[in-house]
Design a protein around this motif. Sequence first.
Motif, PDB file in Angstrom:
ATOM      1  N   MET A   1      44.290  53.262  17.263  1.00  0.00           N
ATOM      2  CA  MET A   1      45.359  52.879  16.362  1.00  0.00           C
ATOM      3  C   MET A   1      45.126  53.479  14.986  1.00  0.00           C
ATOM      4  O   MET A   1      43.998  53.772  14.623  1.00  0.00           O
ATOM      5  N   PHE A   4      47.616  51.652   9.600  1.00  0.00           N
ATOM      6  CA  PHE A   4      48.522  50.510   9.517  1.00  0.00           C
ATOM      7  C   PHE A   4      48.331  49.562  10.710  1.00  0.00           C
ATOM      8  O   PHE A   4      48.259  48.352  10.542  1.00  0.00           O
TER       9      PHE A   4
ATOM     10  N   LEU B  57      39.726  43.913   0.794  1.00  0.00           N
ATOM     11  CA  LEU B  57      39.662  44.995   1.770  1.00  0.00           C
ATOM     12  C   LEU B  57      39.755  46.311   1.003  1.00  0.00           C
ATOM     13  O   LEU B  57      40.728  46.557   0.284  1.00  0.00           O
ATOM     14  N   TYR B  59      39.422  50.556   1.004  1.00  0.00           N
ATOM     15  CA  TYR B  59      39.495  51.778   1.798  1.00  0.00           C
ATOM     16  C   TYR B  59      38.922  52.930   0.973  1.00  0.00           C
ATOM     17  O   TYR B  59      39.320  53.123  -0.177  1.00  0.00           O
ATOM     18  N   TYR B  67      37.924  58.457   6.430  1.00  0.00           N
ATOM     19  CA  TYR B  67      38.113  57.248   5.637  1.00  0.00           C
ATOM     20  C   TYR B  67      37.404  56.096   6.340  1.00  0.00           C
ATOM     21  O   TYR B  67      37.167  56.125   7.547  1.00  0.00           O
ATOM     22  N   TYR B  69      36.855  51.589   5.896  1.00  0.00           N
ATOM     23  CA  TYR B  69      37.248  50.406   5.142  1.00  0.00           C
ATOM     24  C   TYR B  69      36.278  49.277   5.420  1.00  0.00           C
ATOM     25  O   TYR B  69      35.640  49.217   6.470  1.00  0.00           O
ATOM     26  N   LYS B  73      37.783  43.428   6.969  1.00  0.00           N
ATOM     27  CA  LYS B  73      37.740  44.142   8.246  1.00  0.00           C
ATOM     28  C   LYS B  73      36.992  45.447   8.016  1.00  0.00           C
ATOM     29  O   LYS B  73      37.048  46.007   6.925  1.00  0.00           O
ATOM     30  N   THR B  90      46.839  59.694   9.642  1.00  0.00           N
ATOM     31  CA  THR B  90      45.517  59.105   9.885  1.00  0.00           C
ATOM     32  C   THR B  90      45.315  58.994  11.392  1.00  0.00           C
ATOM     33  O   THR B  90      46.274  58.792  12.130  1.00  0.00           O
ATOM     34  N   GLU B  92      42.817  57.007  14.119  1.00  0.00           N
ATOM     35  CA  GLU B  92      41.785  55.991  14.307  1.00  0.00           C
ATOM     36  C   GLU B  92      41.829  55.577  15.770  1.00  0.00           C
ATOM     37  O   GLU B  92      42.919  55.330  16.310  1.00  0.00           O
ATOM     38  N   ASP B  93      40.688  55.572  16.421  1.00  0.00           N
ATOM     39  CA  ASP B  93      40.632  55.251  17.850  1.00  0.00           C
ATOM     40  C   ASP B  93      41.605  56.111  18.653  1.00  0.00           C
ATOM     41  O   ASP B  93      42.258  55.635  19.586  1.00  0.00           O
ATOM     42  N   LYS B  95      44.468  57.329  17.916  1.00  0.00           N
ATOM     43  CA  LYS B  95      45.912  57.226  17.665  1.00  0.00           C
ATOM     44  C   LYS B  95      46.229  57.728  16.259  1.00  0.00           C
ATOM     45  O   LYS B  95      45.547  57.382  15.296  1.00  0.00           O
ATOM     46  N   ASP B  97      48.894  58.251  13.079  1.00  0.00           N
ATOM     47  CA  ASP B  97      50.079  57.717  12.412  1.00  0.00           C
ATOM     48  C   ASP B  97      50.403  58.589  11.203  1.00  0.00           C
ATOM     49  O   ASP B  97      49.515  59.190  10.604  1.00  0.00           O
ATOM     50  N   TYR B  99      52.379  58.816   7.353  1.00  0.00           N
ATOM     51  CA  TYR B  99      52.860  57.991   6.243  1.00  0.00           C
ATOM     52  C   TYR B  99      53.412  58.874   5.129  1.00  0.00           C
ATOM     53  O   TYR B  99      52.966  60.007   4.949  1.00  0.00           O
ATOM     54  N   LEU B 110      51.240  53.752   0.602  1.00  0.00           N
ATOM     55  CA  LEU B 110      51.527  54.372   1.891  1.00  0.00           C
ATOM     56  C   LEU B 110      52.731  53.669   2.494  1.00  0.00           C
ATOM     57  O   LEU B 110      52.799  52.442   2.497  1.00  0.00           O
ATOM     58  N   THR B 111      53.656  54.458   3.004  1.00  0.00           N
ATOM     59  CA  THR B 111      54.885  53.888   3.569  1.00  0.00           C
ATOM     60  C   THR B 111      55.106  54.436   4.961  1.00  0.00           C
ATOM     61  O   THR B 111      55.001  55.639   5.192  1.00  0.00           O
ATOM     62  N   ARG B 112      55.394  53.542   5.887  1.00  0.00           N
ATOM     63  CA  ARG B 112      55.803  53.942   7.244  1.00  0.00           C
ATOM     64  C   ARG B 112      57.006  53.085   7.606  1.00  0.00           C
ATOM     65  O   ARG B 112      56.876  51.889   7.831  1.00  0.00           O
ATOM     66  N   MET B 117      51.949  49.741   2.283  1.00  0.00           N
ATOM     67  CA  MET B 117      50.630  49.298   1.832  1.00  0.00           C
ATOM     68  C   MET B 117      50.440  49.786   0.401  1.00  0.00           C
ATOM     69  O   MET B 117      50.668  50.960   0.117  1.00  0.00           O
TER      70      MET B 117
END
Lengths: 151, 123
Positions: A1, A4, B57, B59, B67, B69, B73, B90, B92-93, B95, B97, B99, B110-112, B117
């Motif tokens: 993921m 976000f 949190l 980052y 990156y 964080y 988390k 970005t 992560e794992d 996947k 995304d 932004y 950041l906007t999606r 965020m």
Amino acid sequence: MGLFDSFKKKVKETSEEINPLHKILTDANLGIENLQVVNANGTVTVTGSAQEGEAIEKVNELLAANGVLSVTNNLGVADLSHLGVKYRVATNSSNLNCRKGPSTDNEIVGKFPKDAIVQLVKKHNATWHMVRNDEIEGFCHTDYLEQVQNT
Amino acid sequence: MKKITKLGFLALTGLILFATSCKKDPSAKIHNTWKLENFESAEADSVAVAEIINAGLNYTFTKKGTYNYSGAKTGSGTYEINEAGTSMTTTEDGKTDMYQVMLTENNLQLTRGKEIMKFTANK
């Protein structure tokens, strides 16, 4: 993921930790998207989008079973039009009544002829679905709707 | 006289090249540690979001394109940002995304879609 989604997963976990009712409803697998459960001043407010209308009633039952006396249920039934699910009107020979609401007490807004193809809009419950064609939109009894395989 | 003009031209050219080489990409501002200040999403439980933000949190985006964080988390991933600092992906794992980015020295957004965020720079 991604960044976000990772954060949103944490939000969901946190929500379940701080609000056990959220976890109870999630674990019940009621098919509710964007479920939010807020417990404030003795009233539990539930929002989200249910795939089937029966889930909304089930939420009330589950909350009552867990000792919640005051519930504001703002769940809506999801609009499933985008799925493109189609039904054939499967009456013996007559037209199928299309009603304003999900019961025979509601007024008839139109009639679909036998073998007409209609599109699913919402699943109110196992007995009543909201369907439409180019002219009419309303609730029909599912006994007379036969799903057409998507091609 | 001609020699002086030539030398002057070379010096000017050198100065321009030097100045250009030193100019930072707008996107370089992201190389920092950013504190999450807000997350706007119709889907997210606002109480839980507030809980996480209060717990803290942060980052960190490195020059190497990674990156991580930490705080409420922990995790890490890789990122790519365009030179103008206006869009980012970005991963992560596994996947990815995308932004839209609004980036200044002190603020990162950041906007999606309808999700946003907002961060402030840790100094």
